[in-house]
Motif scaffolding. Sequence first.
Motif, PDB file in Angstrom:
ATOM      1  N   PRO A 120       0.836  -1.208   0.000  1.00 36.00           N
ATOM      2  CA  PRO A 120       0.000   0.000   0.000  1.00 36.00           C
ATOM      3  C   PRO A 120       0.873   1.262   0.000  1.00 36.00           C
ATOM      4  CG  PRO A 120      -0.718  -1.561   1.699  1.00 36.00           C
ATOM      5  CD  PRO A 120       0.599  -2.052   1.173  1.00 36.00           C
ATOM      6  N   VAL A 121       0.547   2.211  -0.848  1.00 31.96           N
ATOM      7  CA  VAL A 121       1.335   3.443  -0.955  1.00 31.96           C
ATOM      8  C   VAL A 121       1.423   4.151   0.389  1.00 31.96           C
ATOM      9  CG1 VAL A 121       1.442   5.728  -2.040  1.00 31.96           C
ATOM     10  CG2 VAL A 121       0.825   3.730  -3.405  1.00 31.96           C
ATOM     11  N   LYS A 122       0.338   4.143   1.169  1.00 27.28           N
ATOM     12  CA  LYS A 122       0.326   4.845   2.460  1.00 27.28           C
ATOM     13  C   LYS A 122       1.310   4.241   3.467  1.00 27.28           C
ATOM     14  CE  LYS A 122      -3.566   2.309   4.525  1.00 27.28           C
ATOM     15  NZ  LYS A 122      -2.835   1.709   5.643  1.00 27.28           N
ATOM     16  N   ASN A 123       1.741   3.001   3.253  1.00 29.06           N
ATOM     17  CA  ASN A 123       2.659   2.347   4.189  1.00 29.06           C
ATOM     18  C   ASN A 123       4.130   2.604   3.861  1.00 29.06           C
ATOM     19  OD1 ASN A 123       0.292   1.310   5.152  1.00 29.06           O
ATOM     20  ND2 ASN A 123       0.834  -0.835   4.891  1.00 29.06           N
ATOM     21  N   VAL A 141       2.298  -8.648  15.694  1.00 24.71           N
ATOM     22  CA  VAL A 141       2.168  -9.443  14.480  1.00 24.71           C
ATOM     23  C   VAL A 141       2.129 -10.898  14.903  1.00 24.71           C
ATOM     24  CG1 VAL A 141       3.277 -10.138  12.324  1.00 24.71           C
ATOM     25  CG2 VAL A 141       3.373  -7.766  13.063  1.00 24.71           C
ATOM     26  N   LYS A 142       1.116 -11.627  14.450  1.00 24.16           N
ATOM     27  CA  LYS A 142       1.001 -13.028  14.832  1.00 24.16           C
ATOM     28  C   LYS A 142       1.699 -13.894  13.802  1.00 24.16           C
ATOM     29  CE  LYS A 142      -2.150 -16.807  15.652  1.00 24.16           C
ATOM     30  NZ  LYS A 142      -3.533 -17.279  15.730  1.00 24.16           N
ATOM     31  N   HIS A 177      16.719   4.478   0.264  1.00 25.98           N
ATOM     32  CA  HIS A 177      16.401   3.075   0.512  1.00 25.98           C
ATOM     33  C   HIS A 177      14.927   3.004   0.919  1.00 25.98           C
ATOM     34  CE1 HIS A 177      18.048  -0.994   1.322  1.00 25.98           C
ATOM     35  NE2 HIS A 177      16.911  -1.082   1.979  1.00 25.98           N
ATOM     36  N   ASP A 178      14.089   2.369   0.093  1.00 23.87           N
ATOM     37  CA  ASP A 178      12.646   2.318   0.349  1.00 23.87           C
ATOM     38  C   ASP A 178      12.288   1.252   1.376  1.00 23.87           C
ATOM     39  OD1 ASP A 178      11.373   4.236  -1.647  1.00 23.87           O
ATOM     40  OD2 ASP A 178      12.695   3.075  -2.952  1.00 23.87           O
ATOM     41  N   ILE A 179      11.341   1.602   2.247  1.00 21.47           N
ATOM     42  CA  ILE A 179      10.818   0.663   3.235  1.00 21.47           C
ATOM     43  C   ILE A 179       9.295   0.802   3.265  1.00 21.47           C
ATOM     44  CG2 ILE A 179      12.891   0.653   4.668  1.00 21.47           C
ATOM     45  CD1 ILE A 179      11.457   2.575   6.590  1.00 21.47           C
ATOM     46  N   TRP A 180       8.602  -0.188   3.800  1.00 22.44           N
ATOM     47  CA  TRP A 180       7.148  -0.102   3.967  1.00 22.44           C
ATOM     48  C   TRP A 180       6.711  -0.996   5.123  1.00 22.44           C
ATOM     49  CZ3 TRP A 180       9.745  -2.635   0.254  1.00 22.44           C
ATOM     50  CH2 TRP A 180       9.466  -3.982   0.039  1.00 22.44           C
ATOM     51  N   GLY A 181       5.649  -0.548   5.804  1.00 23.51           N
ATOM     52  CA  GLY A 181       5.146  -1.271   6.959  1.00 23.51           C
ATOM     53  C   GLY A 181       4.250  -2.430   6.578  1.00 23.51           C
ATOM     54  N   HIS A 182       4.286  -3.482   7.369  1.00 22.46           N
ATOM     55  CA  HIS A 182       3.448  -4.662   7.144  1.00 22.46           C
ATOM     56  C   HIS A 182       1.983  -4.384   7.486  1.00 22.46           C
ATOM     57  CE1 HIS A 182       2.074  -8.801   7.154  1.00 22.46           C
ATOM     58  NE2 HIS A 182       1.786  -8.736   8.438  1.00 22.46           N
ATOM     59  N   VAL A 186       4.921   3.179   8.455  1.00 22.25           N
ATOM     60  CA  VAL A 186       6.045   2.975   9.380  1.00 22.25           C
ATOM     61  C   VAL A 186       6.042   4.002  10.509  1.00 22.25           C
ATOM     62  CG1 VAL A 186       7.499   1.831   7.673  1.00 22.25           C
ATOM     63  CG2 VAL A 186       7.664   4.316   7.958  1.00 22.25           C
ATOM     64  N   SER A 187       5.350   5.126  10.321  1.00 19.59           N
ATOM     65  CA  SER A 187       5.277   6.158  11.359  1.00 19.59           C
ATOM     66  C   SER A 187       4.166   5.872  12.369  1.00 19.59           C
ATOM     67  CB  SER A 187       5.038   7.529  10.724  1.00 19.59           C
ATOM     68  OG  SER A 187       3.853   7.497   9.940  1.00 19.59           O
ATOM     69  N   GLU A 188       3.394   4.822  12.139  1.00 21.76           N
ATOM     70  CA  GLU A 188       2.300   4.502  13.059  1.00 21.76           C
ATOM     71  C   GLU A 188       2.541   3.152  13.730  1.00 21.76           C
ATOM     72  OE1 GLU A 188      -1.459   5.076  11.100  1.00 21.76           O
ATOM     73  OE2 GLU A 188      -0.856   7.046  10.352  1.00 21.76           O
ATOM     74  N   LYS A 189       1.824   2.102  13.290  1.00 20.08           N
ATOM     75  CA  LYS A 189       1.956   0.778  13.912  1.00 20.08           C
ATOM     76  C   LYS A 189       2.206  -0.267  12.826  1.00 20.08           C
ATOM     77  CE  LYS A 189      -0.959   1.942  17.813  1.00 20.08           C
ATOM     78  NZ  LYS A 189      -2.167   1.614  18.593  1.00 20.08           N
ATOM     79  N   PRO A 190       3.418  -0.311  12.274  1.00 20.57           N
ATOM     80  CA  PRO A 190       3.678  -1.232  11.163  1.00 20.57           C
ATOM     81  C   PRO A 190       3.829  -2.693  11.584  1.00 20.57           C
ATOM     82  CG  PRO A 190       5.700  -0.119  11.778  1.00 20.57           C
ATOM     83  CD  PRO A 190       4.602   0.497  12.612  1.00 20.57           C
ATOM     84  N   GLY A 191       4.099  -2.949  12.855  1.00 21.32           N
ATOM     85  CA  GLY A 191       4.372  -4.313  13.291  1.00 21.32           C
ATOM     86  C   GLY A 191       5.782  -4.708  12.930  1.00 21.32           C
ATOM     87  N   VAL A 192       6.066  -4.756  11.629  1.00 21.71           N
ATOM     88  CA  VAL A 192       7.397  -5.019  11.088  1.00 21.71           C
ATOM     89  C   VAL A 192       7.474  -4.248   9.774  1.00 21.71           C
ATOM     90  CG1 VAL A 192       6.701  -7.112   9.840  1.00 21.71           C
ATOM     91  CG2 VAL A 192       9.078  -6.851  10.560  1.00 21.71           C
ATOM     92  N   PHE A 193       8.661  -3.882   9.326  1.00 19.68           N
ATOM     93  CA  PHE A 193       8.765  -3.208   8.037  1.00 19.68           C
ATOM     94  C   PHE A 193       9.700  -3.974   7.119  1.00 19.68           C
ATOM     95  CE2 PHE A 193      11.981  -1.035  10.646  1.00 19.68           C
ATOM     96  CZ  PHE A 193      13.098  -1.090   9.826  1.00 19.68           C
ATOM     97  N   TYR A 194       9.450  -3.820   5.809  1.00 15.74           N
ATOM     98  CA  TYR A 194      10.203  -4.499   4.774  1.00 15.74           C
ATOM     99  C   TYR A 194      11.064  -3.495   4.011  1.00 15.74           C
ATOM    100  CZ  TYR A 194       6.618  -7.915   5.921  1.00 15.74           C
ATOM    101  OH  TYR A 194       5.772  -8.764   6.587  1.00 15.74           O
TER     102      TYR A 194
END
Length: 196
Positions: A120-123, A141-142, A177-182, A186-194
């Motif tokens: 998702p672009v927002k992540n 994250v389960k 270097h691009d990252i995104w939240g699961h 990433v600025s909120e509650k990503p759990g983990v980021f890629y």
Amino acid sequence: MEGHANWDAKANVDYDNKLAANVEVAVSSGSNWKIQGSVNLGSSTGHSTGYTNRGPYFAKQWRVPIEYKMVRVTWICGPGVAVHYEIIAGKYDASNGRATGLYGKDVRHKDGYSAYIKSPVKNRAYVTAGSYFQISKGRSVKWSAAVTAYGISLGASTQYDREHKQRITAGTQNARHDIWGHKGPVSEKPGVFYSY
């Protein structure tokens, strides 16, 4: 928990056993087992384990040793007695010559261009060359089938708090270097980021 570092980056993961880990409880029903609820693990000690500066093109889960017990539960209700067994997680336990932590599943397939395009672009966000980004808080994250105890697969989730950290350090090449939240930005509650 896991760390991700794609091209020209390094990954760090830190686990402190003071954090809250929710691990499923298996309950016997005759000869069958079913998942029923979870147990929350916590500790006031300050032992940490994890890995540091791994990469580039690195992404692995980190496994910590948890002690599991099978307990007999007896219910007495009036004249009747009911007995069942439960498999529950006890505590972080690196005693008796065990490793303090081990590398787990390779999860590099969650990184890279293809995964980034599907995210998702927002992540999405990016880390500037020569800098780092770290999360130390977020939604749990389960991980299904996180462990097998007494032949039963149990899932687990980790409540990320200030005691758990996932960090990425971008290299010094002149590119972002691009990252995104699961689970979210990433600025909120990503759990983990890629990473890409």
